[in-house]
Design an enzyme around this catalytic site. Structure first.
Site, PDB file in Angstrom:
ATOM      1  N   ARG A 126      31.464  51.250  44.695  1.00 40.58           N
ATOM      2  CA  ARG A 126      30.029  51.498  44.404  1.00 40.58           C
ATOM      3  C   ARG A 126      29.263  52.070  45.599  1.00 40.58           C
ATOM      4  O   ARG A 126      28.049  51.921  45.700  1.00 40.58           O
ATOM      5  CB  ARG A 126      29.342  50.238  43.885  1.00 40.58           C
ATOM      6  CG  ARG A 126      29.886  49.762  42.575  1.00 40.58           C
ATOM      7  CD  ARG A 126      28.843  49.061  41.748  1.00 40.58           C
ATOM      8  NE  ARG A 126      29.367  48.805  40.418  1.00 40.58           N
ATOM      9  CZ  ARG A 126      30.040  47.715  40.082  1.00 40.58           C
ATOM     10  NH1 ARG A 126      30.260  46.776  40.978  1.00 40.58           N
ATOM     11  NH2 ARG A 126      30.477  47.570  38.860  1.00 40.58           N
ATOM     12  N   LYS A 148      24.405  66.668  48.516  1.00 36.50           N
ATOM     13  CA  LYS A 148      24.969  67.026  47.207  1.00 36.50           C
ATOM     14  C   LYS A 148      26.476  66.822  47.286  1.00 36.50           C
ATOM     15  O   LYS A 148      27.137  67.405  48.154  1.00 36.50           O
ATOM     16  CB  LYS A 148      24.674  68.480  46.862  1.00 36.50           C
ATOM     17  CG  LYS A 148      23.251  68.715  46.380  1.00 36.50           C
ATOM     18  CD  LYS A 148      23.082  70.147  45.912  1.00 36.50           C
ATOM     19  CE  LYS A 148      21.674  70.386  45.385  1.00 36.50           C
ATOM     20  NZ  LYS A 148      21.457  71.806  45.020  1.00 36.50           N
ATOM     21  N   GLU A 190      24.594  82.907  53.795  1.00 34.65           N
ATOM     22  CA  GLU A 190      23.630  81.817  53.584  1.00 34.65           C
ATOM     23  C   GLU A 190      22.570  81.813  54.693  1.00 34.65           C
ATOM     24  O   GLU A 190      21.420  81.441  54.459  1.00 34.65           O
ATOM     25  CB  GLU A 190      24.330  80.454  53.520  1.00 34.65           C
ATOM     26  CG  GLU A 190      25.379  80.324  52.422  1.00 34.65           C
ATOM     27  CD  GLU A 190      24.820  80.300  50.993  1.00 34.65           C
ATOM     28  OE1 GLU A 190      23.603  80.065  50.813  1.00 34.65           O
ATOM     29  OE2 GLU A 190      25.609  80.533  50.052  1.00 34.65           O
ATOM     30  N   LYS A 232      17.231  73.941  56.780  1.00 35.58           N
ATOM     31  CA  LYS A 232      17.690  73.241  55.574  1.00 35.58           C
ATOM     32  C   LYS A 232      17.231  71.780  55.581  1.00 35.58           C
ATOM     33  O   LYS A 232      16.854  71.225  54.550  1.00 35.58           O
ATOM     34  CB  LYS A 232      19.214  73.322  55.443  1.00 35.58           C
ATOM     35  CG  LYS A 232      19.680  72.524  54.235  1.00 35.58           C
ATOM     36  CD  LYS A 232      20.790  73.078  53.431  1.00 35.58           C
ATOM     37  CE  LYS A 232      20.905  72.272  52.132  1.00 35.58           C
ATOM     38  NZ  LYS A 232      22.228  72.282  51.561  1.00 35.58           N
ATOM     39  N   GLU A 242      15.924  68.121  44.443  1.00 34.48           N
ATOM     40  CA  GLU A 242      15.718  69.453  43.866  1.00 34.48           C
ATOM     41  C   GLU A 242      14.760  69.446  42.669  1.00 34.48           C
ATOM     42  O   GLU A 242      15.049  69.985  41.608  1.00 34.48           O
ATOM     43  CB  GLU A 242      17.069  70.081  43.467  1.00 34.48           C
ATOM     44  CG  GLU A 242      16.980  71.592  43.332  1.00 34.48           C
ATOM     45  CD  GLU A 242      18.334  72.293  43.192  1.00 34.48           C
ATOM     46  OE1 GLU A 242      19.258  71.951  43.946  1.00 34.48           O
ATOM     47  OE2 GLU A 242      18.425  73.171  42.347  1.00 34.48           O
ATOM     48  N   ARG A 246      13.516  72.710  46.892  1.00 32.82           N
ATOM     49  CA  ARG A 246      14.950  72.836  47.216  1.00 32.82           C
ATOM     50  C   ARG A 246      15.596  73.939  46.380  1.00 32.82           C
ATOM     51  O   ARG A 246      16.585  74.549  46.793  1.00 32.82           O
ATOM     52  CB  ARG A 246      15.667  71.493  47.029  1.00 32.82           C
ATOM     53  CG  ARG A 246      17.100  71.538  47.518  1.00 32.82           C
ATOM     54  CD  ARG A 246      17.717  70.170  47.727  1.00 32.82           C
ATOM     55  NE  ARG A 246      19.098  70.300  48.151  1.00 32.82           N
ATOM     56  CZ  ARG A 246      19.857  69.298  48.532  1.00 32.82           C
ATOM     57  NH1 ARG A 246      19.371  68.071  48.560  1.00 32.82           N
ATOM     58  NH2 ARG A 246      21.104  69.502  48.893  1.00 32.82           N
ATOM     59  N   ASN A 250      18.445  78.479  46.064  1.00 33.68           N
ATOM     60  CA  ASN A 250      19.256  79.216  45.083  1.00 33.68           C
ATOM     61  C   ASN A 250      18.990  80.718  45.132  1.00 33.68           C
ATOM     62  O   ASN A 250      19.548  81.470  44.323  1.00 33.68           O
ATOM     63  CB  ASN A 250      18.973  78.699  43.663  1.00 33.68           C
ATOM     64  CG  ASN A 250      19.422  77.265  43.500  1.00 33.68           C
ATOM     65  OD1 ASN A 250      20.400  76.856  44.117  1.00 33.68           O
ATOM     66  ND2 ASN A 250      18.697  76.493  42.702  1.00 33.68           N
ATOM     67  N   HIS A 253      21.609  83.330  44.295  1.00 32.22           N
ATOM     68  CA  HIS A 253      22.726  82.656  43.635  1.00 32.22           C
ATOM     69  C   HIS A 253      22.744  82.864  42.126  1.00 32.22           C
ATOM     70  O   HIS A 253      23.762  82.615  41.488  1.00 32.22           O
ATOM     71  CB  HIS A 253      22.717  81.161  43.969  1.00 32.22           C
ATOM     72  CG  HIS A 253      23.196  80.866  45.374  1.00 32.22           C
ATOM     73  ND1 HIS A 253      22.551  81.355  46.492  1.00 32.22           N
ATOM     74  CD2 HIS A 253      24.270  80.179  45.840  1.00 32.22           C
ATOM     75  CE1 HIS A 253      23.200  80.953  47.582  1.00 32.22           C
ATOM     76  NE2 HIS A 253      24.245  80.244  47.211  1.00 32.22           N
ATOM     77  N   HIS A 257      26.261  83.870  41.435  1.00 31.45           N
ATOM     78  CA  HIS A 257      27.174  83.000  40.683  1.00 31.45           C
ATOM     79  C   HIS A 257      27.734  83.720  39.463  1.00 31.45           C
ATOM     80  O   HIS A 257      28.901  83.544  39.112  1.00 31.45           O
ATOM     81  CB  HIS A 257      26.450  81.730  40.217  1.00 31.45           C
ATOM     82  CG  HIS A 257      26.414  80.652  41.264  1.00 31.45           C
ATOM     83  ND1 HIS A 257      25.488  79.640  41.246  1.00 31.45           N
ATOM     84  CD2 HIS A 257      27.191  80.420  42.339  1.00 31.45           C
ATOM     85  CE1 HIS A 257      25.688  78.840  42.290  1.00 31.45           C
ATOM     86  NE2 HIS A 257      26.711  79.295  42.970  1.00 31.45           N
ATOM     87  N   HIS A 270      32.409  83.932  47.980  1.00 34.91           N
ATOM     88  CA  HIS A 270      31.079  83.409  47.656  1.00 34.91           C
ATOM     89  C   HIS A 270      30.005  84.167  48.442  1.00 34.91           C
ATOM     90  O   HIS A 270      28.973  84.558  47.890  1.00 34.91           O
ATOM     91  CB  HIS A 270      31.031  81.912  47.969  1.00 34.91           C
ATOM     92  CG  HIS A 270      29.707  81.285  47.664  1.00 34.91           C
ATOM     93  ND1 HIS A 270      29.219  81.156  46.380  1.00 34.91           N
ATOM     94  CD2 HIS A 270      28.745  80.784  48.488  1.00 34.91           C
ATOM     95  CE1 HIS A 270      28.017  80.586  46.428  1.00 34.91           C
ATOM     96  NE2 HIS A 270      27.706  80.356  47.680  1.00 34.91           N
TER      97      HIS A 270
HETATM   98  N1  GLY Z   1      23.260  74.464  48.537  1.00 33.55           N
HETATM   99  C1  GLY Z   1      21.988  74.251  48.003  1.00 33.55           C
HETATM  100  C2  GLY Z   1      21.453  72.877  48.238  1.00 33.55           C
HETATM  101  O1  GLY Z   1      21.993  72.138  49.021  1.00 33.55           O
HETATM  102  O2  GLY Z   1      20.495  72.503  47.608  1.00 33.55           O
END
Ligand code: GLY
Length: 374
Positions: A126, A148, A190, A232, A242, A246, A250, A253, A257, A270
């Site tokens: 957990r 993430k 990026e 960041k 997000e 945040r 994107n 992307h 993507h 990428h």
């Molecule tokens: N890679 C995008 C983020 O971390 O929100």
């Protein structure tokens, strides 16, 4: 620790430091030990990174008094799935003596490792603490910061996962020297993205060093990484889950993507896909009168100077399906960022600022994709 910079990700009790420098791996044991109250560390890595850095990291942890284990899985995005997650989790739970909640996970590798090991940490017993030790520029400036974690599902990338912040991130720019050719470009794309969405002076910095950056000299990369991590960290601190800003990350992307997916994730990296996606988004922004064509020229010039593509023709191995505006529009409508089939675009309102738009018309998207064919 020979730290160049320490950047705080301000998330209250879940806040953490990101250390960026050159030669940090040798000293990482002290950092790991401070988050492993029961004296156990489990390094999760992949088959590429294991041979390069697992041994020195394990040795550093050993010197700090930690009992250390290494678990690896086959390298590659195709292994970032539930089957690998299950194997790594069983490996972790099968360690002798059994681990307890005081054990620390050390995610050592690129973005795939960080995502998968972070998700194992989020869910084992957990929730275990983990530290991120990215070994690619892409992971260092992006995935390693922000919490993430997850794996891919049959229906798409990163559809299974959790937000689980690391306790610390340690980025040693010296390890980027061993990156395969082309891999640095993934991170550089990026960095350009960060500059366009938030920081025009970062764009100046990248322009000024565009020739030197691909040579991957560690002190210069450490400076680049620190600037990007700070940016960041501020975005994540303002919107951890997000719900708002945040999503600005994107930028590039949406089309990027779609191109990657239409190509079947082969023939284009990428970073190359994101570079094309940024050019497409800039084109949409010009079409809507948000920015001047000179801004597009400037970003295209920076991307080209970094050997990143600005047209489909710059990616020779790209399949025809990935250049087809209708196919790309179909994929974009299914993207998890779309709402009720309406594609959401992050568009610059000038260089250094962006906003989210959900009224971009199919004609505007199509024109942007066609612009990549010229
Ligand atoms: N890679 C995008 C983020 O971390 O929100």
């Amino acid at each position: 620790m020979p730290v160049t910079r320490k950047i705080r990700v301000e998330l209250g009790q879940r806040g953490y430091d990101v250390a960026v420098g050159v030669g940090l791996l040798d000293e990482i044991g002290t950092e790991a030990a401070s988050f492993a109250p029961t004296g156990r560390a489990v390094i999760i890595t992949d088959s590429n990174v294991r041979g390069l850095y697992a041994e020195p990291v394990a040795a550093a942890c050993g010197r700090a008094g930690l009992q250390t284990h290494v678990i690896d899985f086959p390298a590659g995005e195709q292994h970032k799935n539930l089957a690998t997650y299950g194997q790594v989790m069983e490996g972790l739970l099968g360690l002798a003596p059994p681990i307890d909640r005081g054990a620390l996970i050390v995610a050592l590798g690129g973005g795939v490792v960080g995502d998968l090991a972070g998700f194992v940490a989020a869910t084992a017993l957990r929730g275990l603490d983990f530290i991120n030790v990215p070994t690619t520029l892409l992971a260092g400036v992006d995935a390693a910061v922000g919490g993430k974690t997850g794996v891919d599902a049959r229906g798409g990338k990163n559809l299974i996962g959790a937000f689980h912040q690391p306790r610390a991130v340690v980025i040693d720019a010296a390890v980027l020297k061993t990156l395969p050719a082309g891999e640095l470009g993934n991170g550089l794309a990026e960095c350009v993205k960060h500059a366009v969405i938030r920081d025009r002076s970062l764009l100046d910095f990248i322009e000024d060093h565009a020739e030197a950056l691909p040579a991957a000299e560690p002190p210069l990369l450490a400076e680049l990484i620190a600037r990007n991590v700070a940016l960041k960290a501020a975005v994540v601190a303002g919107d951890e889950k997000e719900a708002g800003q945040r999503a600005h990350l994107n930028f590039g992307h949406t089309v990027g993507h779609a191109v990657e997916a239409a190509a079947g994730y082969s023939g284009i990296s990428h970073g190359q896909a994101v570079a094309l996606g940024m050019v497409a988004a800039l084109h949409v922004a010009v079409g809507r009168g948000l920015i001047e064509p000179a801004a597009v020229r400037r970003v295209r010039n920076v991307l080209s100077a970094l050997s990143l593509p600005v047209r489909f023709a710059d990616v020779p191995g790209l399949p025809a399906s990935a250049r087809d505006p209708e196919r790309l529009a179909e994929i974009m409508a299914r993207d998890k960022k779309a709402r009720a089939g309406v594609v959401r675009f992050v568009l610059p309102t000038n260089l250094g600022n962006v906003a989210v738009f959900d009224d971009v018309t199919p004609d505007q998207v199509s024109a942007a994709v066609r612009s990549l064919r010229q």
